[in-house]
Structures are given as C-alpha cells and as structure tokens.
Design an enzyme around this catalytic site. Structure first.
Site, PDB file in Angstrom:
ATOM      1  N   TRP A  31       0.862  -1.185   0.000  1.00 13.63           N
ATOM      2  CA  TRP A  31       0.000   0.000   0.000  1.00 13.63           C
ATOM      3  C   TRP A  31       0.898   1.234   0.000  1.00 13.63           C
ATOM      4  O   TRP A  31       2.056   1.175   0.442  1.00 13.63           O
ATOM      5  CB  TRP A  31      -0.920   0.008   1.220  1.00 13.63           C
ATOM      6  N   GLU A  76       7.690   7.576  13.898  1.00 11.83           N
ATOM      7  CA  GLU A  76       7.692   6.907  12.597  1.00 11.83           C
ATOM      8  C   GLU A  76       8.419   7.741  11.548  1.00 11.83           C
ATOM      9  O   GLU A  76       9.117   7.208  10.688  1.00 11.83           O
ATOM     10  CB  GLU A  76       6.253   6.641  12.131  1.00 11.83           C
ATOM     11  N   GLU A 115       8.867   1.042   6.284  1.00 12.66           N
ATOM     12  CA  GLU A 115       8.573   1.887   7.442  1.00 12.66           C
ATOM     13  C   GLU A 115       8.396   3.349   7.037  1.00 12.66           C
ATOM     14  O   GLU A 115       7.626   4.085   7.665  1.00 12.66           O
ATOM     15  CB  GLU A 115       9.710   1.769   8.470  1.00 12.66           C
ATOM     16  N   HIS A 118       4.916   4.951   6.794  1.00 10.17           N
ATOM     17  CA  HIS A 118       4.083   5.184   7.972  1.00 10.17           C
ATOM     18  C   HIS A 118       4.076   6.664   8.362  1.00 10.17           C
ATOM     19  O   HIS A 118       3.012   7.269   8.558  1.00 10.17           O
ATOM     20  CB  HIS A 118       4.579   4.342   9.150  1.00 10.17           C
ATOM     21  N   GLU A 168       9.025  -3.642  17.600  1.00  7.89           N
ATOM     22  CA  GLU A 168       8.015  -3.855  16.566  1.00  7.89           C
ATOM     23  C   GLU A 168       6.697  -4.330  17.182  1.00  7.89           C
ATOM     24  O   GLU A 168       5.617  -3.920  16.743  1.00  7.89           O
ATOM     25  CB  GLU A 168       8.505  -4.862  15.522  1.00  7.89           C
ATOM     26  N   THR A 171       5.042  -1.210  18.752  1.00  6.79           N
ATOM     27  CA  THR A 171       4.391  -0.318  17.796  1.00  6.79           C
ATOM     28  C   THR A 171       3.144  -0.965  17.194  1.00  6.79           C
ATOM     29  O   THR A 171       2.166  -0.266  16.891  1.00  6.79           O
ATOM     30  CB  THR A 171       5.370   0.102  16.676  1.00  6.79           C
ATOM     31  N   ASP A 200       1.592  -3.811   9.248  1.00 10.09           N
ATOM     32  CA  ASP A 200       2.999  -3.773   8.822  1.00 10.09           C
ATOM     33  C   ASP A 200       3.920  -4.106   9.987  1.00 10.09           C
ATOM     34  O   ASP A 200       4.871  -4.891   9.864  1.00 10.09           O
ATOM     35  CB  ASP A 200       3.353  -2.382   8.296  1.00 10.09           C
ATOM     36  N   GLU A 201       3.656  -3.472  11.122  1.00  7.11           N
ATOM     37  CA  GLU A 201       4.518  -3.677  12.293  1.00  7.11           C
ATOM     38  C   GLU A 201       4.470  -5.136  12.743  1.00  7.11           C
ATOM     39  O   GLU A 201       5.489  -5.696  13.169  1.00  7.11           O
ATOM     40  CB  GLU A 201       4.084  -2.753  13.438  1.00  7.11           C
ATOM     41  N   HIS A 204       6.679  -7.120  10.465  1.00  6.91           N
ATOM     42  CA  HIS A 204       8.084  -6.871  10.793  1.00  6.91           C
ATOM     43  C   HIS A 204       8.473  -7.543  12.111  1.00  6.91           C
ATOM     44  O   HIS A 204       9.598  -8.030  12.264  1.00  6.91           O
ATOM     45  CB  HIS A 204       8.329  -5.362  10.878  1.00  6.91           C
TER      46      HIS A 204
END
Length: 337
Positions: A31, A76, A115, A118, A168, A171, A200-201, A204
């Site tokens: 995205w 971020e 990252e 974000h 990670e 977050t 996403d976090e 990761h």
C-alpha cells in the site's frame, strides 16, 4: 565483535534469504500513502470536499488522542533515518557499500522503505486535519532526527535484534490502539490507516522474532546474554530524545498521555516481555553456560517482579492529583497527564 561471532551472522546469510526476506513486500504490492488520502488530481471542488470530510471526521477525537497520534507519527517519521543509521553501524550486518546484495543489507534497506510510508501517511493526514500545529511538529522531527538514537545496542547485532523484536511488537500494539480509538471517535478512515500500519509492524515483528529464534538455535548462550542485557537496560522507546524547543520532558509527557488513554501502557511492556519469553521458549532453553543460565533465570523471573512494581506504581499514582500539561503540537492547549 570477535571473529567467531561475526561468522555466526555470515553463516546465516542463506537462511536470511530464505526465511526473513520473504516477509518483505515489493513496492508494487505494498500500500502507498496516497491511497488513503484526498486525491489532489481531482477537480478542485471535489478535492476540497474530501478535505472537508476528513476534517469533519476528526472532530470527534479529543486533544489527548492527537497528542498520542502526533508522538507516534514523529517517531515513525524520524525512524527511517535514525533507525537505519543506528542499525547500519552494527558489526556483521552493516551495509558496507550502501547498495550491497548481502541479505542483511537487503533486509535493512527494504524494511526502512516499508517503514518510511508510515510517517508519510500519518504526517499528511495530520496536516490536512487542521487539528495540530505542523510547525512545532516539524521542529520536533528535526530535533529528533538530529539527536539520533541512544538505545544501548553497542554496535552489537544480538542486542539490535532483541530490541527490534520488542519494539516492533510495541508499535503494533500502539497503532492497533490508535485504530480502535479512531473508530470509537467516529473516524473510520483514520482507524483503517492506523490498523494498516499496525499490520505492517506485526509482519516486521515476525521477522525479528524469527531472527532471534534462529540465533537461540545456533548461539544460545550469547543470544540469551543479549536478551538479559537488553532487559536490564530496559527497552527505551526510539523517540525518547524528542524535543520541540519548549518542553525538555516532552517524551515523558507524551508517554503519560499514551498511558492514560490506553494506547501504550506499562502493562503492555510486561505483556510484550511475557510474549517473547513464550515465543522464544526461554524457560526451556538448553545448551547454556553458567552466565547464560543466570541470564535465563533473570529474564524469566522479570515479568513477575515487574508486575509487582507496576501494582505499587499504580497505587502511588492513584494517590496523586492529576495535572494538566500544555503541548505545542496542539497549539499549547492543555491535556491531563
């Protein structure tokens, strides 16, 4: 690092290619921030209608929420610079050329690229909301990026990957909670934004947890010592040096608001540690030397001790009078901390 420890990471390059790099997504499958934002290529009236709709959705969100969202965004936004520079200083995993095909280097650059979206997305959304003072936010980002990070990694990749595993997950929890509060406050678009970042976090987190799992397999004693050392230091959030030019205790005040509205709390910290102990099966870890066994006992006993301390802290806080603190990010309005 000693040559034999450098060799550990050299020996894991093929494993990293097979089990860590697949957790990344190519740019054409990721995205991008513009997908969540008003489209400026539309006719002016349509674009302005979308901006007005965005601003209308944020009216139900209190100032406390924006303090926390801004703090998360600042972290971020500064992360791609400060994290990348700090990790790239670590022995055994640094990118020696800036474009190395080494899998550790490939992970670091691509993770940073993911990252980077974000901060871009949250920053633009906050800008369009009209609810925050972007000038003071930009000064804070400038100061934080210039200050860098001081999180006790000692150029040691074992410590680095313990830290990033913890951070990670932290977050993931924080963005998940800002998503929940945005939905409750009447902004489903912002809820989707924060939830997408949280996803996403989480992905990761899987990568870094997997790296530590492998290190515990191939070098259990050194890895256990690193986990204990990082927990003794306590995992310091990457934004702890943030400064807006006015409040020298800005991070502490931001963290207090996050605690009070339930975005990220001391209990979350303990639960992350419990999760990692279970995920890495530390209580049953074998093959340790004397110092490693001592480190194992320390880490596995830590959550119970921390919960007791937290109960005492909550009792003390309950006896204190709440106080108001002004934040430059929201035009010096006050919120309770």
């Amino acid at each position: 690092m000693p040559p034999e420890k450098l060799e550990v990471f050299k020996s894991l390059e093929s494993w990293t290619s097979n089990y860590v790099l697949p957790l990344l997504k190519p740019a054409n499958k990721c995205w991008q921030p513009s997908e969540f934002l008003p489209d400026p290529t539309q006719p002016t009236d349509d674009f302005m209608d979308e901006v007005r709709a965005l601003r209308g959705r944020t009216k139900g969100l209190p100032d406390e929420y924006f303090v926390v969202l801004v703090g998360d965004m600042i972290i971020e936004d500064a992360l791609p610079t400060t994290y990348h520079a700090t990790i790239n200083a670590c022995d055994a995993i640094r990118d020696e050329t800036g474009s190395s095909a080494n899998p550790w280097s490939t992970w670091l650059r691509s993770w940073t690229a993911e990252e980077n979206r974000h901060g871009d997305l949250l920053r633009t959304y906050l800008y369009l909301s009209g609810r925050v003072d972007m000038l003071m936010i930009e000064k804070t980002i400038h100061n934080l990026t210039g200050a860098g990070m001081d999180v006790g990694w000692d150029n040691n990749p074992y410590l680095t990957f313990v830290y990033t595993s913890f951070q990670e997950r932290a977050t993931f929890i924080s963005h998940g909670n800002t998503a929940r509060l945005a939905k409750e406050g009447g902004d489903p678009v912002l809820a989707r934004i924060c939830g997408t970042i949280a996803a996403d976090e989480k992905r990761h987190e899987h990568a870094y947890v997997r790296i530590i799992e492998k290190l515990l397999e191939v070098d259990p004693n050194e890895t256990m010592l690193a986990i204990s050392k990082m927990m003794r230091k306590r995992v310091i959030m990457p934004g702890h040096l943030m400064y807006d030019g006015q409040d020298p205790n800005l991070f502490q005040h931001f963290a207090s608001v996050a605690e009070r509205i339930g975005v990220y709390t001391a209990i979350d910290y303990v639960e992350i540690l419990e999760f990692l102990i279970g995920q890495w099966n530390l209580e049953k870890l074998e093959g340790l030397k004397g110092d490693g066994r001592h480190a194992q006992e320390h880490v596995c006993d830590l959550p119970a001790r921390m919960r007791k301390l937290q109960e005492q802290a909550v009792e003390r806080v309950g006896k204190m009078e709440p106080k108001d603190q002004n934040f430059s990010w929201i035009f010096n309005r006050e919120v309770t901390i």
